[in-house]
Design a protein around this motif. Structure first.
Motif, PDB file in Angstrom:
ATOM      1  N   ASP A 172       0.869  -1.162   0.000  1.00  0.00           N
ATOM      2  CA  ASP A 172       0.000   0.000   0.000  1.00  0.00           C
ATOM      3  C   ASP A 172       0.914   1.223   0.000  1.00  0.00           C
ATOM      4  OD1 ASP A 172      -1.552   2.227   0.785  1.00  0.00           O
ATOM      5  OD2 ASP A 172      -3.062   0.904   1.656  1.00  0.00           O
ATOM      6  N   LYS A 174       0.492   4.408  -0.302  1.00  0.00           N
ATOM      7  CA  LYS A 174       0.148   5.582   0.508  1.00  0.00           C
ATOM      8  C   LYS A 174       0.452   5.348   1.986  1.00  0.00           C
ATOM      9  CE  LYS A 174      -3.187   9.285   0.915  1.00  0.00           C
ATOM     10  NZ  LYS A 174      -4.474   9.857   0.455  1.00  0.00           N
ATOM     11  N   ASN A 175       0.219   4.134   2.495  1.00  0.00           N
ATOM     12  CA  ASN A 175       0.558   3.841   3.887  1.00  0.00           C
ATOM     13  C   ASN A 175       2.058   3.975   4.141  1.00  0.00           C
ATOM     14  OD1 ASN A 175      -1.984   3.425   4.902  1.00  0.00           O
ATOM     15  ND2 ASN A 175      -1.922   1.192   4.731  1.00  0.00           N
ATOM     16  N   LEU A 177       4.143   5.856   2.399  1.00  0.00           N
ATOM     17  CA  LEU A 177       4.473   7.274   2.300  1.00  0.00           C
ATOM     18  C   LEU A 177       4.083   8.024   3.571  1.00  0.00           C
ATOM     19  CD1 LEU A 177       3.394   7.891  -1.392  1.00  0.00           C
ATOM     20  CD2 LEU A 177       5.720   8.069  -0.505  1.00  0.00           C
ATOM     21  N   ASN A 178       2.932   7.684   4.123  1.00  0.00           N
ATOM     22  CA  ASN A 178       2.515   8.326   5.362  1.00  0.00           C
ATOM     23  C   ASN A 178       3.439   7.942   6.521  1.00  0.00           C
ATOM     24  OD1 ASN A 178       0.319   9.879   4.476  1.00  0.00           O
ATOM     25  ND2 ASN A 178      -1.061   8.113   4.538  1.00  0.00           N
ATOM     26  N   LYS A 181       6.544   9.985   6.084  1.00  0.00           N
ATOM     27  CA  LYS A 181       6.232  11.375   6.450  1.00  0.00           C
ATOM     28  C   LYS A 181       6.191  11.530   7.971  1.00  0.00           C
ATOM     29  CE  LYS A 181       3.145  14.954   4.671  1.00  0.00           C
ATOM     30  NZ  LYS A 181       1.899  15.193   3.892  1.00  0.00           N
ATOM     31  N   GLU A 214       1.569   5.345  -9.819  1.00  0.00           N
ATOM     32  CA  GLU A 214       0.969   5.767  -8.550  1.00  0.00           C
ATOM     33  C   GLU A 214       1.988   6.533  -7.696  1.00  0.00           C
ATOM     34  OE1 GLU A 214      -1.159   3.661  -4.636  1.00  0.00           O
ATOM     35  OE2 GLU A 214      -0.510   2.425  -6.344  1.00  0.00           O
ATOM     36  N   TYR A 218       1.864  10.483  -6.333  1.00  0.00           N
ATOM     37  CA  TYR A 218       2.010  10.882  -4.938  1.00  0.00           C
ATOM     38  C   TYR A 218       3.173  11.863  -4.765  1.00  0.00           C
ATOM     39  CZ  TYR A 218      -1.400   7.518  -3.145  1.00  0.00           C
ATOM     40  OH  TYR A 218      -2.570   6.834  -2.853  1.00  0.00           O
ATOM     41  N   GLU A 221       2.096  15.221  -5.517  1.00  0.00           N
ATOM     42  CA  GLU A 221       1.235  15.761  -4.454  1.00  0.00           C
ATOM     43  C   GLU A 221       2.026  16.200  -3.220  1.00  0.00           C
ATOM     44  OE1 GLU A 221      -1.765  12.858  -3.600  1.00  0.00           O
ATOM     45  OE2 GLU A 221      -2.439  12.752  -5.695  1.00  0.00           O
ATOM     46  N   TYR A 223       4.355  14.155  -1.443  1.00  0.00           N
ATOM     47  CA  TYR A 223       4.841  13.097  -0.560  1.00  0.00           C
ATOM     48  C   TYR A 223       6.358  12.935  -0.741  1.00  0.00           C
ATOM     49  CZ  TYR A 223       0.147  11.687   0.832  1.00  0.00           C
ATOM     50  OH  TYR A 223      -1.111  11.673   1.377  1.00  0.00           O
TER      51      TYR A 223
END
Length: 325
Positions: A172, A174-175, A177-178, A181, A214, A218, A221, A223
């Motif tokens: 995943d 986005k997980n 990347l978060n 972050k 993808e 990101y 955006e 990330y």
């Protein structure tokens, strides 16, 4: 070690000397994980001693090397890792270390004073990551270790994560990347090095393209993706690396002192730092060796090989992105 000093050595190497300026040192092949896609675990024996390594780093400085990347195996398994990093710093290198992070909670305070950047492998979140690396408790430890490192690192030092994308790991994004972050870290995404033992693990080109599309979105955006846009677009567009220039920029020394373990046995050599030091770098034989590696059939698709190619060919966009980080 300043960015200007590194850039100056790059230009000198590219235009005049043709000698590498980055020392990639695999200090051990021992590892506490058991990754299916690993090419290196337990391939080597008779590791260089601390005395051997100190001599190597002193000679590397004399030959104009500016950067040392320390990896394995798992480098934190070496009991003398603190002393190794100390002698590297005393020779004024920019020092980057790769780790799986399992021992980081105990070792972060020892290594942090010497590091300019730390790269932790993280392929997924939680137990999924432990399953990929076949080491229970790994994610929990690297999570804790990243926090300890952030507390005791030097102000200019950077924390990065690296995710290896395989058929068994379509994370995943986005997980991850978060997570990066949250830890105030950058993150790179890597295709695996493909050889006979790992080719079955590589995703098909369509799936790779979709995942890297993808990742590029990101990044746009905001990330913290560290890969260059050009690298990401090459994988999106299914482009192969035109030519390998890895050995123009980087000299790889294996645990026992052998040279360029990445290209062996396809483009072999008999150099070993125990026996030859680094004086062979000034010979015609080494320049001929570099030319042979341009045609190495070992198709490296990893981020380092591709980013090196872009930098070596003065791709301005890539140079700008990496100097900013």
């Amino acid at each position: 070690m300043t960015k200007f000093s590194i850039l100056n050595q790059f230009i000198k190497s590219r235009v005049f000397t043709h000698k590498p300026f980055l020392l990639s040192h695999m200090i051990t092949s021992a590892c506490n994980a058991n990754c299916e896609f690993c090419c290196w675990k337990k391939r080597f024996s008779d590791e260089l001693t601390y005395k051997d390594i100190a001599k190597l780093y002193q000679e590397a400085k004399k030959h104009g090397f500016k950067i040392i990347v320390i990896w394995g195996g798992e480098p934190l398994l070496r009991k003398d890792i603190g002393e190794i990093l100390k002698i590297a710093k005393e020779n004024d290198f920019y020092i980057q270390l790769f780790t799986n992070g399992f021992l980081l909670p105990q070792k972060a305070e020892i290594i942090a004073p010497y590091l300019d950047s730390l790269v932790i492998s993280v392929d997924n979140i939680g137990e999924k990551h432990d399953e990929i690396r076949k080491l229970k408790g790994l994610f929990l430890n690297l999570d804790k270790g990243a926090d300890v490192f952030n507390k005791c690192k030097r102000k200019t030092a950077k924390l990065y994560f690296n995710c290896c994308i395989t058929r068994n790991n379509q994370p995943d994004i986005k997980n991850l990347l978060n997570f990066a972050k949250q830890k105030k870290a950058g993150i790179t995404f890597d295709d695996i090095i493909v050889n006979e033992s790992t080719k079955h693990l590589r995703l098909n080109s369509e799936d790779l393209s979709r995942i890297f599309e993808e990742i590029l979105q990101y990044k746009a955006e905001g990330y913290p993706v560290v890969n260059s846009n050009l690298y990401l677009r090459q994988l999106i567009n299914k482009k192969e690396l035109p030519k390998c220039v890895y050995n123009n920029i980087c000299l790889t020394v294996g645990p026992s002192g052998d040279i360029n373990t990445v290209c062996n046995p396809y483009v072999n050599n008999n150099w070993n730092v125990r026996n030859h030091g680094l004086d062979f770098l000034t010979t015609k034989d080494y320049r001929d060796y570099q030319h042979k590696t341009y045609k190495c059939p070992f198709k490296c698709n990893d981020a380092a090989s591709r980013e090196f190619y872009f930098l070596w060919n003065f791709t301005r966009q890539v140079q700008h992105e990496h100097l900013e980080k």
